[in-house]
Design a protein around this motif. Sequence first.
Motif, short mmCIF file in Angstrom:
data_model
loop_
_atom_site.label_atom_id
_atom_site.label_comp_id
_atom_site.label_asym_id
_atom_site.label_seq_id
_atom_site.Cartn_x
_atom_site.Cartn_y
_atom_site.Cartn_z
N CYS A 18 8.13 -2.58 1.35
CA CYS A 18 7.03 -2.22 0.45
C CYS A 18 5.69 -2.69 1.02
O CYS A 18 5.52 -3.87 1.33
CB CYS A 18 7.25 -2.86 -0.92
SG CYS A 18 5.99 -2.41 -2.14
N LEU A 19 4.77 -1.75 1.18
CA LEU A 19 3.40 -2.09 1.53
C LEU A 19 2.77 -2.71 0.29
O LEU A 19 2.73 -2.08 -0.78
CB LEU A 19 2.64 -0.84 1.95
CG LEU A 19 3.30 0.02 3.03
CD1 LEU A 19 2.45 1.27 3.32
CD2 LEU A 19 3.52 -0.78 4.30
N ASN A 20 2.29 -3.95 0.41
CA ASN A 20 1.98 -4.73 -0.78
C ASN A 20 0.51 -5.15 -0.85
O ASN A 20 0.18 -6.29 -1.14
CB ASN A 20 2.88 -5.97 -0.82
CG ASN A 20 2.83 -6.69 -2.15
OD1 ASN A 20 2.77 -6.06 -3.19
ND2 ASN A 20 2.84 -8.02 -2.11
N ARG A 21 -0.36 -4.18 -0.57
CA ARG A 21 -1.80 -4.42 -0.78
C ARG A 21 -2.32 -3.37 -1.76
O ARG A 21 -3.24 -2.60 -1.45
CB ARG A 21 -2.56 -4.36 0.53
CG ARG A 21 -2.15 -5.39 1.56
CD ARG A 21 -2.93 -5.21 2.84
NE ARG A 21 -4.26 -5.79 2.75
CZ ARG A 21 -5.27 -5.46 3.57
NH1 ARG A 21 -5.09 -4.54 4.50
NH2 ARG A 21 -6.44 -6.05 3.45
N GLY A 22 -1.67 -3.31 -2.91
CA GLY A 22 -1.99 -2.27 -3.87
C GLY A 22 -3.45 -2.24 -4.28
O GLY A 22 -4.02 -1.17 -4.51
N SER A 48 23.97 -4.75 9.10
CA SER A 48 24.38 -4.63 7.70
C SER A 48 23.49 -3.65 6.93
O SER A 48 23.84 -3.23 5.83
CB SER A 48 24.35 -6.00 7.02
OG SER A 48 23.01 -6.46 6.86
N ILE A 49 22.34 -3.31 7.49
CA ILE A 49 21.42 -2.40 6.82
C ILE A 49 21.77 -0.97 7.17
O ILE A 49 21.85 -0.59 8.34
CB ILE A 49 19.96 -2.72 7.19
CG1 ILE A 49 19.57 -4.07 6.58
CG2 ILE A 49 19.02 -1.62 6.71
CD1 ILE A 49 18.19 -4.55 6.98
N ARG A 50 21.99 -0.15 6.14
CA ARG A 50 22.46 1.23 6.32
C ARG A 50 21.35 2.26 6.12
O ARG A 50 21.38 3.33 6.71
CB ARG A 50 23.60 1.50 5.33
CG ARG A 50 24.83 0.61 5.49
CD ARG A 50 25.77 1.15 6.52
NE ARG A 50 26.16 2.52 6.19
CZ ARG A 50 27.09 2.86 5.30
NH1 ARG A 50 27.75 1.92 4.64
NH2 ARG A 50 27.37 4.13 5.08
N VAL A 51 20.41 1.95 5.23
CA VAL A 51 19.34 2.89 4.88
C VAL A 51 18.05 2.10 4.71
O VAL A 51 18.07 0.97 4.22
CB VAL A 51 19.66 3.65 3.56
CG1 VAL A 51 18.51 4.59 3.19
CG2 VAL A 51 20.96 4.43 3.68
N VAL A 52 16.92 2.70 5.11
CA VAL A 52 15.62 2.05 4.97
C VAL A 52 14.72 2.94 4.12
O VAL A 52 14.55 4.13 4.39
CB VAL A 52 14.96 1.81 6.35
CG1 VAL A 52 13.57 1.20 6.17
CG2 VAL A 52 15.84 0.91 7.21
N VAL A 53 14.14 2.34 3.07
CA VAL A 53 13.20 3.03 2.19
C VAL A 53 11.83 2.40 2.40
O VAL A 53 11.67 1.18 2.30
CB VAL A 53 13.61 2.90 0.71
CG1 VAL A 53 12.58 3.57 -0.19
CG2 VAL A 53 14.99 3.51 0.48
N LEU A 54 10.83 3.23 2.69
CA LEU A 54 9.46 2.76 2.86
C LEU A 54 8.63 3.24 1.67
O LEU A 54 8.60 4.44 1.37
CB LEU A 54 8.86 3.30 4.16
CG LEU A 54 7.41 2.90 4.46
CD1 LEU A 54 7.29 1.39 4.63
CD2 LEU A 54 6.90 3.63 5.70
N THR A 55 7.97 2.31 1.00
CA THR A 55 7.18 2.66 -0.18
C THR A 55 5.95 1.78 -0.24
O THR A 55 5.68 0.99 0.67
CB THR A 55 8.04 2.54 -1.47
OG1 THR A 55 7.33 3.12 -2.56
CG2 THR A 55 8.39 1.09 -1.77
N GLY A 56 5.19 1.91 -1.34
CA GLY A 56 3.98 1.12 -1.49
C GLY A 56 3.85 0.60 -2.91
O GLY A 56 4.44 1.12 -3.85
N GLU A 57 3.03 -0.43 -3.05
CA GLU A 57 2.73 -1.01 -4.36
C GLU A 57 1.45 -0.38 -4.90
O GLU A 57 0.54 -0.04 -4.14
CB GLU A 57 2.55 -2.53 -4.23
CG GLU A 57 2.20 -3.25 -5.50
CD GLU A 57 3.30 -3.15 -6.56
OE1 GLU A 57 2.95 -3.07 -7.74
OE2 GLU A 57 4.49 -3.13 -6.18
N GLY A 58 1.39 -0.18 -6.20
CA GLY A 58 0.17 0.34 -6.79
C GLY A 58 0.11 1.85 -6.84
O GLY A 58 1.13 2.54 -6.74
N ILE A 59 -1.10 2.38 -6.97
CA ILE A 59 -1.26 3.81 -7.21
C ILE A 59 -1.27 4.65 -5.94
O ILE A 59 -1.21 5.88 -6.02
CB ILE A 59 -2.55 4.10 -8.01
CG1 ILE A 59 -3.79 3.70 -7.21
CG2 ILE A 59 -2.52 3.39 -9.35
CD1 ILE A 59 -5.10 4.10 -7.87
#
Length: 261
Positions: A18-22, A48-59
């Motif tokens: 998660c990009l965390n500079r919302g 052990s990691i099978r899938v990677v989700v990239l997202t962001g915080e805020g709007i």
Amino acid sequence: MEDAVLLKVSPQGIATICLNRGELHNALDDRMVELLTATLQTVAEDDSIRVVVLTGEGISFSAGHDSAWLRKLTEFDEARQRRDAQKLSILLETLDHLPKPTIARVQGSAFGIGAALVACCDVSISVSEALFCFSDVKLGIIPALAAPYIVRAIGPRAARRYFVTAERINAGKARRLGLIHQTVENDELEDAVEHMCRQLLLNGPQAMVAAKQLIRDIEHRDIAPEVIALTIDRMVALRRSEEGQEGVKAFLEMRKPGWID
């Protein structure tokens, strides 16, 4: 700043970055680029990691370059500017070549480098109100580092339009162009991403890596004898691999393969 990029791993092996500079619309500066690159390298090396989700915080998913960093960049000499560009280029290449299936969970707008991060992921799911834009020409510059990934995603003709006009692209148009694979409403995003994660967890981990590599190796080549030979080699290698043998046996024996819990 250490919290500018967050990593969470589920018991199923789904890593959410998660990009965390919302408050700054997840705009990237030099330190955040380094943190995100290091985080991607960490998940790449974790079996052990099978899938990677990239997202962001805020709007916003990511507004691209941080304005304060952009101001500093204009004051640097050419050597320093090249070093910073190289770091950003390594980030995009690391995500694009990550040996795991990747999902962009686009909870808000993505501009410039932010849109390039989306284009580097294997699957992109966006909320319907998200916007995308390449506004560099308004500043007298160009989206050079993002260009290889955006051109691959939407094609050169569309890229020519949106790079020179700096128009905003709504989510529906981004889906039609190929930057986004699926658009959903805000309250549907989590379910859509979870559904895609479950789909990916059904598949052979090494087979998905090999599929990504195969596409990179053949996408710009004619269907010539050497390409046909390459595809035969890859098919035989995967069929003879431990994972390939297990998958076929499981199918014939009507049971789950070993990689499914």
